[in-house]
Scaffold this motif. Structure first.
Motif, short mmCIF file in Angstrom:
data_model
loop_
_atom_site.label_atom_id
_atom_site.label_comp_id
_atom_site.label_asym_id
_atom_site.label_seq_id
_atom_site.Cartn_x
_atom_site.Cartn_y
_atom_site.Cartn_z
N ASP A 244 0.85 -1.16 0.09
CA ASP A 244 0.06 -0.11 0.10
C ASP A 244 0.85 1.38 0.07
O ASP A 244 0.61 2.26 0.92
CB ASP A 244 -0.74 -0.01 1.31
CG ASP A 244 -1.87 1.06 1.16
OD1 ASP A 244 -2.28 1.42 0.05
OD2 ASP A 244 -2.46 1.29 2.12
N VAL A 245 1.89 1.25 -0.72
CA VAL A 245 2.89 2.37 -0.82
C VAL A 245 3.14 2.66 -2.47
O VAL A 245 3.01 1.53 -3.25
CB VAL A 245 4.15 2.36 -0.23
CG1 VAL A 245 3.83 2.35 1.34
CG2 VAL A 245 4.86 0.71 -0.45
N ALA A 246 3.75 3.71 -2.73
CA ALA A 246 4.22 3.81 -4.29
C ALA A 246 5.11 2.85 -4.60
O ALA A 246 6.47 2.93 -3.91
CB ALA A 246 4.45 5.35 -4.47
N VAL A 247 5.26 2.12 -5.48
CA VAL A 247 5.88 1.17 -5.87
C VAL A 247 6.31 1.08 -7.62
O VAL A 247 7.13 0.14 -7.99
CB VAL A 247 5.51 -0.33 -5.60
CG1 VAL A 247 5.31 -0.57 -4.18
CG2 VAL A 247 4.27 -0.74 -6.12
N GLY A 248 5.89 2.06 -8.09
CA GLY A 248 6.21 2.20 -9.56
C GLY A 248 7.41 2.34 -10.02
O GLY A 248 7.83 1.72 -10.79
N ARG A 249 8.38 2.94 -9.38
CA ARG A 249 9.73 2.88 -9.87
C ARG A 249 10.43 1.53 -9.39
O ARG A 249 11.30 1.12 -10.16
CB ARG A 249 10.63 4.03 -8.90
CG ARG A 249 10.26 5.41 -8.81
CD ARG A 249 11.13 6.34 -7.89
NE ARG A 249 10.87 7.60 -7.81
CZ ARG A 249 11.33 8.56 -9.09
NH1 ARG A 249 11.98 8.07 -10.01
NH2 ARG A 249 10.73 9.84 -9.00
N LYS A 250 10.13 0.77 -8.31
CA LYS A 250 10.59 -0.45 -8.09
C LYS A 250 10.22 -1.20 -9.38
O LYS A 250 10.67 -2.37 -9.81
CB LYS A 250 10.14 -1.00 -6.56
CG LYS A 250 11.01 -0.28 -5.57
CD LYS A 250 10.43 -0.70 -4.18
CE LYS A 250 11.33 0.02 -3.22
NZ LYS A 250 10.53 -0.61 -1.82
N LEU A 251 8.95 -1.45 -9.52
CA LEU A 251 8.41 -2.20 -10.47
C LEU A 251 9.03 -1.98 -11.93
O LEU A 251 9.42 -2.91 -12.85
CB LEU A 251 6.75 -2.04 -10.75
CG LEU A 251 5.82 -2.78 -9.78
CD1 LEU A 251 4.48 -2.28 -9.88
CD2 LEU A 251 5.97 -4.18 -9.89
#
Length: 296
Positions: A244-251
């Motif tokens: 439930d956090v911003a994970v766009g960069r990691k993805l």
């Protein structure tokens, strides 16, 4: 669950003679880029709105527009008591002078007096920005919440798409592992042939160098590590999608790792069937990467 970087929300509000319209929209971005279009004379409003947006959003090119209107007919009016006092004194003096000359004047009403220029003035609070800034700041909270909810809904749809693509990747990785197992006998024959060629030309070659060449031949045909890494990447992606956090960069970074392993698998395939699976795997990974670009 993940959230999308694309979203839109609009709203309206009013306070006294002022009315306004909000429009908040966002598209993909590498970081958080906030662009606010609000009236300069509303001191402190932009800072307050920017603070709310920074706390609620992590990524995206976000544009906020505020259109503010003012109804001049709805102004709060107050009596200019000084002007009224002077007018009453003047009227009293006028009546005295008229009576002294035997002239009778018609009575004047309050409406007559108020109609004089300068008797009514706009309230001092009309142009005071503080109450309006406070009202706008409070009203924006609901707009921002609606905006975040929309990005969440978009994110839920993205998560379903990515989950289905991850399932397909997992299936293709399993197929690749099965094909790699089926080709073992053929690869063993190929390795023996390569070894024979190496030995035929091994006169004068140092033993260590010969061992390195033989190991290199084996490594070039073994995709065990690629299969294991791809499986690990699938697990990592699913874990990120559940956060439930911003994970766009990691993805986005993980998609690069997916692609790297798929490329290596194709280069080691040495089999038409395995190459076909590898190419299909690359296509699905590319589709995943396009979807990941929308994730906050």
């Amino acid at each position: 669950m993940i959230r999308s970087m694309t979203g839109f929300a609009s709203g309206k509000g009013a306070l006294g003679p002022h009315s306004w319209t909000w429009e908040l929209r966002s598209v993909n971005g590498k970081g958080l880029d906030l662009r606010l279009r609000v009236p300069d004379w509303l001191t402190g409003l932009e800072a307050a709105l920017r603070s709310q947006m920074t706390k609620a959003l992590s990524r995206g090119n976000v544009t906020l527009s505020l259109r503010l209107g003012r109804d001049e007919t709805a102004l709060d009016l107050v009596l200019n008591e000084a002007a009224m006092g002077a007018a009453l004194v003047a009227m009293g003096r006028t009546q005295e002078m008229a009576a002294a000359r035997g002239v009778t004047l018609a009575p004047s009403s309050a409406a007559d007096l108020i109609a004089f220029k300068g008797m009514l003035e706009a309230g001092s609070d009309v142009d005071d920005p503080a109450p309006l800034v406070e009202a706008l700041t409070v009203d924006f909270k609901d707009l921002l919440a609606e905006f975040v909810d929309m990005r969440q809904a978009e994110g839920n749809a993205l998560a379903e798409i990515l989950d289905s693509q991850l399932r397909l990747v997992s299936e293709l990785v399993t197929q690749a592992a099965e094909l790699a197992e089926q080709r073992k006998d053929k690869m063993a024959d190929t390795l023996r042939e390569n070894l024979a060629r190496v030995l035929e030309n091994a006169q004068g070659v140092e033993p260590d160098r010969l061992a390195q060449e033989l190991a290199l031949i084996a490594v070039k045909s073994d995709i065990t590590e690629e299969i294991d890494r791809l499986k690990a990447h699938v697990d990592a992606a699913r874990s990120l999608l559940s956060q439930d956090v911003a994970v766009g960069r990691k993805l986005d970074f993980l998609m690069q790792e997916f692609n790297r392993e798929a490329n290596t698998l194709c280069s080691k395939a040495q089999s038409a069937d395995l190459t076909s699976v590898g190419l299909e795997l690359k296509a699905v990974i590319d589709q995943m990467r396009e979807q990941v670009q929308n994730v906050e």
